[in-house]
Design an enzyme around this catalytic site. Structure first.
Site, short mmCIF file in Angstrom:
data_model
loop_
_atom_site.label_atom_id
_atom_site.label_comp_id
_atom_site.label_asym_id
_atom_site.label_seq_id
_atom_site.Cartn_x
_atom_site.Cartn_y
_atom_site.Cartn_z
N ASN A 61 0.66 -1.18 -0.11
CA ASN A 61 -0.29 0.00 -0.11
C ASN A 61 0.74 1.30 -0.01
O ASN A 61 0.29 2.46 -0.14
CB ASN A 61 -0.87 -0.03 1.12
CG ASN A 61 -2.05 -1.07 0.75
OD1 ASN A 61 -2.19 -1.69 -0.29
ND2 ASN A 61 -2.95 -1.42 2.04
N ASP A 170 -16.05 -3.24 -3.93
CA ASP A 170 -15.21 -4.64 -4.00
C ASP A 170 -15.86 -5.66 -2.67
O ASP A 170 -16.74 -5.01 -1.87
CB ASP A 170 -13.80 -4.55 -4.02
CG ASP A 170 -13.09 -4.00 -2.76
OD1 ASP A 170 -13.86 -3.95 -1.73
OD2 ASP A 170 -11.97 -3.58 -2.96
N ASP A 359 -7.01 -4.04 8.06
CA ASP A 359 -6.40 -5.35 7.14
C ASP A 359 -5.82 -6.49 8.00
O ASP A 359 -5.69 -7.43 7.56
CB ASP A 359 -5.30 -5.05 6.34
CG ASP A 359 -5.84 -3.83 5.21
OD1 ASP A 359 -6.92 -3.84 4.78
OD2 ASP A 359 -4.91 -3.30 4.57
#
Ligand code: EPU
Length: 480
Positions: A61, A170, A359
């Site tokens: 990221n 998503d 995450d």
């Protein structure tokens, strides 16, 4: 602009003298492809323990955005310690289509820790940016890499006009763009949505503005910083994201000549400059990959040393491991996690950095599923992240979800089963959970894992795990 709809082989090549140990290309089977022929699966045998040393390379990221930041200066930038993962290959293709030369090389000199099974897991990427980069990012790439939206800010700043396909939502949630758009609008851009594209123009250039974000969005903060560095005047972003990846991008931009102050805090001030210069920059270590191994060690009652990252970037996550009964030793750029007994239940709330990272939510649920007692897990960032809980229940986990909360009652062991990876982190979480189950767990659609973890299988083997990767036919379509 027209492009072939067939995406070329986006594999980042391995060294020519090494077996790749890597699935070929980014072929059919990637998220969103209509005709899925085969799916890659990873099988692990349970009752296993992670033990040994693993090295983490640069953060996905961060590296993705560092590549986009290179667009801000014509000439050759080099970014090192870039993870060898699918998402980086796709970003390379986004930049190529914008007219950049993009070359991936093995990082030199190669640290032996970076090489597993003969294949180095990090690359340096050399990006040659033209004076006039292109202005369009198409849906065929953006749908596969949502982070492509990060070219919006730099291209608007450089070219005054840009068309980027709207990425849509998503598997982890709906994922809006309103803060990117309202921030750029405050800087003088006109933005419209048309035929699935976000179209932004600033014919008279961008100008500095005071922007208060409703929420410390990582992507919006990055896009606004990358637009502001070349804008006229001063931009102040309040309630900015504070993630280490933001600091990394600001460090690269500062070395390119940008005037940025306050990165890593909630208020970032940027004074625009007329031009930036290319640079060489090393990507910060991946705290999410490192956190995956920390939780993996705790879940499997293992003993894992993780190198390549300042453990201060994982402070809250490592605190949770300690609260669960783990022993954590930290050094300047490594840490060790050992768990000798069954973990104790701990509550976890995900929050923007420095809070517990969303995450790592699948790892927190995995740990809770095996702990003594009940844990309350709260997800505050993405509305779809608990999809992972359904797959965990197939492994026997006792989870009840209600809105953005999950109550997880720990079990001594899970029970191996076929499960499906729905996103990068869920995939990694399920594979680790499989290590704590009876029998064999087969995780399908592991191309998601390839998007974020450079050769997960090789790392698992290096940590003593019996694991295999195979290709299995997708279930045939049933028609009447
Ligand atoms: N949001 C809006 N409007 C916006 C921007 C964000 O409503 O204009 C919402 C999103 O819908 C989401 C929340 O705010 O619910 C957080 O979004 P944010 O912008 O902070 O996240 P992101 O930039 O889209 C990055 C990482 C994610 C990571 C999040 C949070 C990249 C490429 N992705 O996403 O990483 O979970 O920050 O830390 O940097 C992953 O690596 O697997 C991953 C999903």
């Amino acid at each position: 602009m027209t492009h072939s709809l067939r995406i070329p082989d986006l594999t980042i090549p391995a060294r020519p003298d090494a077996g790749t140990g890597w699935p070929a290309g980014v072929g059919p089977g990637d998220a969103g492809d209509a005709a899925v022929a085969d799916v890659d699966v990873i099988r692990v045998r349970g009752r296993a323990r992670l033990a040994g040393t693993v090295h983490v390379v640069g953060a996905k990221n961060s590296a993705l955005k560092l590549m986009a930041a290179a667009l801000l200066a014509p000439g050759r930038s080099v970014i090192t310690n870039v993870p060898r993962i699918t998402d980086i290959a796709i970003m390379g293709e986004v930049l190529r289509r914008l007219g950049c030369g993009v070359r991936f090389d093995v990082d030199d000199p190669v640290d032996p820790m970076v090489t597993v099974g003969g294949v180095a897991r990090s690359r340096s990427v050399t990006i040659d940016v033209p004076e006039q980069p292109g202005v369009e990012a198409d849906y065929d790439l953006v749908r596969r890499l949502r982070a492509s939206i990060c070219v919006l800010g730099p291209l608007l700043a450089r070219r005054g006009y840009v068309r980027v396909a709207h990425p849509g939502g998503d598997a982890i949630g709906s994922r809006g763009l309103d803060m990117h758009i309202s921030g750029l609008t405050r800087m003088g851009a006109e933005i419209a949505g048309e035929h699935g594209f976000v179209i932004a123009s600033a014919p008279d250039g961008l100008r500095g503005a005071e922007i208060v974000l409703d929420f410390p969005s990582v992507g919006a903060t990055e896009n606004l910083i990358m637009a502001a560095v070349l804008a006229e005047g001063t931009t102040v972003i309040d309630n900015a994201a504070r993630e280490p990846e933001i600091v990394d991008i600001c460090t690269m931009l500062q070395r390119m000549g940008a005037l940025i102050d306050g990165e890593g805090t909630s208020t970032i001030t940027i004074v625009g400059v007329p031009r930036l210069s290319p640079v060489r920059h090393a990507t910060v270590g991946d705290r999410i990959v490192a956190g995956t191994w920390a939780f993996g060690a705790a879940m499997t009652r293992g003993d894992v040393t993780v190198t390549g990252l300042d453990p201060a970037l994982l402070e809250v996550a490592l605190d949770k491991v300690v609260m669960a009964g783990g022993l954590v030793e930290t050094r300047a750029d490594s840490f060790r996690v050992r768990m000798d007994e069954r973990p104790r239940a701990v509550d976890v709330v995900t929050l923007p950095y420095p809070g517990f990272a969303t995450d790592l939510l699948p790892m927190a649920i995995g740990l809770a599923a095996l702990s003594e007692g009940a844990s309350l897990i709260t997800e505050n960032i993405f509305d779809g992240r608990f999809m992972f809980a359904n797959e965990m229940m197939r492994l026997g986990a006792d989870i009840k979800t209600d809105g953005h909360h999950a109550v997880v009652r720990g079990r001594e062991r899970l029970s191996g089963a076929p499960v499906r990876a729905t996103d990068i982190r869920a995939g990694a979480g399920l594979i680790i959970a499989g290590l704590c189950a009876d029998g064999v767990t087969e995780v399908s659609h592991v191309h998601h894992v390839d998007r974020g973890y450079p050769d997960f299988v090789a790392d698992l083997r290096a940590l003593g795990i019996e694991v295999e990767r195979a290709t299995a036919p997708e279930e045939p379509e049933l028609t009447i």
